[in-house]
Design a protein around this motif. Sequence first.
Motif, PDB file in Angstrom:
ATOM      1  N   GLU A   1       0.829  -1.211   0.000  1.00 48.02           N
ATOM      2  CA  GLU A   1       0.000   0.000   0.000  1.00 48.02           C
ATOM      3  C   GLU A   1       0.864   1.262   0.000  1.00 48.02           C
ATOM      4  O   GLU A   1       0.530   2.257  -0.644  1.00 48.02           O
ATOM      5  CB  GLU A   1      -0.934  -0.011   1.211  1.00 48.02           C
ATOM      6  N   ILE A   2       1.963   1.238   0.743  1.00 45.15           N
ATOM      7  CA  ILE A   2       2.894   2.370   0.737  1.00 45.15           C
ATOM      8  C   ILE A   2       3.468   2.549  -0.670  1.00 45.15           C
ATOM      9  O   ILE A   2       3.545   3.666  -1.193  1.00 45.15           O
ATOM     10  CB  ILE A   2       4.006   2.159   1.782  1.00 45.15           C
ATOM     11  N   ASP A   3       3.849   1.442  -1.292  1.00 40.28           N
ATOM     12  CA  ASP A   3       4.372   1.507  -2.660  1.00 40.28           C
ATOM     13  C   ASP A   3       3.313   2.038  -3.630  1.00 40.28           C
ATOM     14  O   ASP A   3       3.632   2.810  -4.543  1.00 40.28           O
ATOM     15  CB  ASP A   3       4.844   0.126  -3.121  1.00 40.28           C
ATOM     16  N   ALA A   4       2.068   1.621  -3.439  1.00 45.54           N
ATOM     17  CA  ALA A   4       1.001   2.101  -4.319  1.00 45.54           C
ATOM     18  C   ALA A   4       0.843   3.614  -4.195  1.00 45.54           C
ATOM     19  O   ALA A   4       0.657   4.316  -5.199  1.00 45.54           O
ATOM     20  CB  ALA A   4      -0.313   1.393  -3.983  1.00 45.54           C
ATOM     21  N   ALA A   5       0.925   4.121  -2.960  1.00 49.60           N
ATOM     22  CA  ALA A   5       0.851   5.570  -2.764  1.00 49.60           C
ATOM     23  C   ALA A   5       2.025   6.264  -3.450  1.00 49.60           C
ATOM     24  O   ALA A   5       1.852   7.271  -4.152  1.00 49.60           O
ATOM     25  CB  ALA A   5       0.833   5.899  -1.274  1.00 49.60           C
ATOM     26  N   ASN A   6       3.225   5.718  -3.274  1.00 50.47           N
ATOM     27  CA  ASN A   6       4.418   6.347  -3.847  1.00 50.47           C
ATOM     28  C   ASN A   6       4.500   6.180  -5.361  1.00 50.47           C
ATOM     29  O   ASN A   6       5.229   6.921  -6.031  1.00 50.47           O
ATOM     30  CB  ASN A   6       5.677   5.796  -3.177  1.00 50.47           C
ATOM     31  N   SER A   7       3.746   5.234  -5.898  1.00 43.38           N
ATOM     32  CA  SER A   7       3.711   5.070  -7.363  1.00 43.38           C
ATOM     33  C   SER A   7       3.026   6.242  -8.052  1.00 43.38           C
ATOM     34  O   SER A   7       3.132   6.409  -9.274  1.00 43.38           O
ATOM     35  CB  SER A   7       2.982   3.776  -7.730  1.00 43.38           C
ATOM     36  N   GLN A   8       2.316   7.076  -7.267  1.00 44.28           N
ATOM     37  CA  GLN A   8       1.646   8.251  -7.830  1.00 44.28           C
ATOM     38  C   GLN A   8       2.581   9.452  -7.979  1.00 44.28           C
ATOM     39  O   GLN A   8       2.164  10.501  -8.469  1.00 44.28           O
ATOM     40  CB  GLN A   8       0.460   8.641  -6.935  1.00 44.28           C
ATOM     41  N   ASP A   9       3.825   9.307  -7.532  1.00 37.56           N
ATOM     42  CA  ASP A   9       4.778  10.425  -7.597  1.00 37.56           C
ATOM     43  C   ASP A   9       4.983  10.854  -9.053  1.00 37.56           C
ATOM     44  O   ASP A   9       5.401  10.049  -9.883  1.00 37.56           O
ATOM     45  CB  ASP A   9       6.116   9.991  -6.987  1.00 37.56           C
ATOM     46  N   PRO A  10       4.721  12.136  -9.368  1.00 35.08           N
ATOM     47  CA  PRO A  10       4.944  12.590 -10.745  1.00 35.08           C
ATOM     48  C   PRO A  10       6.422  12.775 -11.069  1.00 35.08           C
ATOM     49  O   PRO A  10       6.797  12.860 -12.245  1.00 35.08           O
ATOM     50  CB  PRO A  10       4.201  13.933 -10.792  1.00 35.08           C
TER      51      PRO A  10
ATOM     52  N   ALA B   1       7.866  -2.496  13.088  1.00 38.79           N
ATOM     53  CA  ALA B   1       7.650  -1.046  13.094  1.00 38.79           C
ATOM     54  C   ALA B   1       8.770  -0.319  12.374  1.00 38.79           C
ATOM     55  O   ALA B   1       8.526   0.622  11.600  1.00 38.79           O
ATOM     56  CB  ALA B   1       7.532  -0.540  14.536  1.00 38.79           C
ATOM     57  N   LEU B   2       9.996  -0.738  12.594  1.00 39.07           N
ATOM     58  CA  LEU B   2      11.144  -0.100  11.942  1.00 39.07           C
ATOM     59  C   LEU B   2      11.119  -0.339  10.434  1.00 39.07           C
ATOM     60  O   LEU B   2      11.391   0.563   9.642  1.00 39.07           O
ATOM     61  CB  LEU B   2      12.433  -0.631  12.563  1.00 39.07           C
ATOM     62  N   ARG B   3      10.743  -1.529  10.030  1.00 39.10           N
ATOM     63  CA  ARG B   3      10.664  -1.823   8.588  1.00 39.10           C
ATOM     64  C   ARG B   3       9.590  -0.972   7.908  1.00 39.10           C
ATOM     65  O   ARG B   3       9.792  -0.467   6.795  1.00 39.10           O
ATOM     66  CB  ARG B   3      10.369  -3.313   8.375  1.00 39.10           C
ATOM     67  N   LEU B   4       8.469  -0.822   8.580  1.00 36.26           N
ATOM     68  CA  LEU B   4       7.390   0.001   8.016  1.00 36.26           C
ATOM     69  C   LEU B   4       7.795   1.474   7.961  1.00 36.26           C
ATOM     70  O   LEU B   4       7.519   2.166   6.975  1.00 36.26           O
ATOM     71  CB  LEU B   4       6.119  -0.177   8.835  1.00 36.26           C
ATOM     72  N   ALA B   5       8.454   1.942   9.004  1.00 41.78           N
ATOM     73  CA  ALA B   5       8.879   3.349   9.038  1.00 41.78           C
ATOM     74  C   ALA B   5       9.890   3.645   7.936  1.00 41.78           C
ATOM     75  O   ALA B   5       9.837   4.704   7.302  1.00 41.78           O
ATOM     76  CB  ALA B   5       9.469   3.683  10.406  1.00 41.78           C
ATOM     77  N   ALA B   6      10.792   2.718   7.701  1.00 44.33           N
ATOM     78  CA  ALA B   6      11.773   2.914   6.634  1.00 44.33           C
ATOM     79  C   ALA B   6      11.089   2.983   5.274  1.00 44.33           C
ATOM     80  O   ALA B   6      11.389   3.862   4.459  1.00 44.33           O
ATOM     81  CB  ALA B   6      12.808   1.785   6.657  1.00 44.33           C
ATOM     82  N   ARG B   7      10.150   2.085   5.039  1.00 43.21           N
ATOM     83  CA  ARG B   7       9.468   2.048   3.744  1.00 43.21           C
ATOM     84  C   ARG B   7       8.642   3.314   3.520  1.00 43.21           C
ATOM     85  O   ARG B   7       8.546   3.819   2.399  1.00 43.21           O
ATOM     86  CB  ARG B   7       8.565   0.817   3.667  1.00 43.21           C
ATOM     87  N   ALA B   8       8.064   3.845   4.600  1.00 40.56           N
ATOM     88  CA  ALA B   8       7.162   5.004   4.491  1.00 40.56           C
ATOM     89  C   ALA B   8       7.863   6.335   4.727  1.00 40.56           C
ATOM     90  O   ALA B   8       7.197   7.371   4.794  1.00 40.56           O
ATOM     91  CB  ALA B   8       6.016   4.856   5.484  1.00 40.56           C
ATOM     92  N   GLN B   9       9.182   6.332   4.818  1.00 44.83           N
ATOM     93  CA  GLN B   9       9.918   7.533   5.200  1.00 44.83           C
ATOM     94  C   GLN B   9       9.583   8.753   4.349  1.00 44.83           C
ATOM     95  O   GLN B   9       9.520   9.862   4.848  1.00 44.83           O
ATOM     96  CB  GLN B   9      11.427   7.246   5.136  1.00 44.83           C
TER      97      GLN B   9
END
Length: 197
Positions: free
Chosen positions: A10-19, A53-61
């Motif tokens: 889901e984090i990747d899906a959000a970041n896939s919208q980056d123009p 938690a640390l893995r999620l925080a890194a991915r969503a930084q």
Amino acid sequence: MERMNAAAAEIDAANSQDPNRITVDGADYPAELIYGQRMSAMLARVYPDASEALRLAARAQHIRRWEVPRNTYPMDRPGYLRWRKDLGRKHAEWAGAILADLGYSDDEIARVGALIRKDNFRRDPEAQAVEDVASLVFLAHYAEDFAAKHEPGKVIGILVKTLGKMSEHGKAAAAGLDLPPAVRAALETAIAETAAS
């Protein structure tokens, strides 16, 4: 693991919208998608026993970072610092909404948010790990472009500040990175200046 993988997707899906785009191995990708994946890869390399938690925080930084442009704040040091602080809050908020939808508890969401913001990173080993990994990703993937656009003195100054925020474990990892020659030389100078101060 299944829930964490769903959160990362889901984090990747959000970041896939980056123009904003970045070229990797000749292919074009959304910049923040690649950044998040690089954060995860570096975390796995340097902190292989990282918590969920640390893995999620890194991915969503940098989740949805482009939605708060730097140029919407004053282009001075106070403006930069306020932009960074506001970004941290927004990243934590956006990541928290994803985690809530996947059934993470309020305490789990709060912990990931604190790590995304790097709260008390000098006293919290996991927040320090996020700082280390962000610094290592910068050195490994972005410092060369930064160095090409700035005077050597400024580059060394930035690297001195970067090293000053890293743990000894992070600094040791930095020394082991395979860096372009110009970045390696600047980093070695920064290390020497840090040691001398």
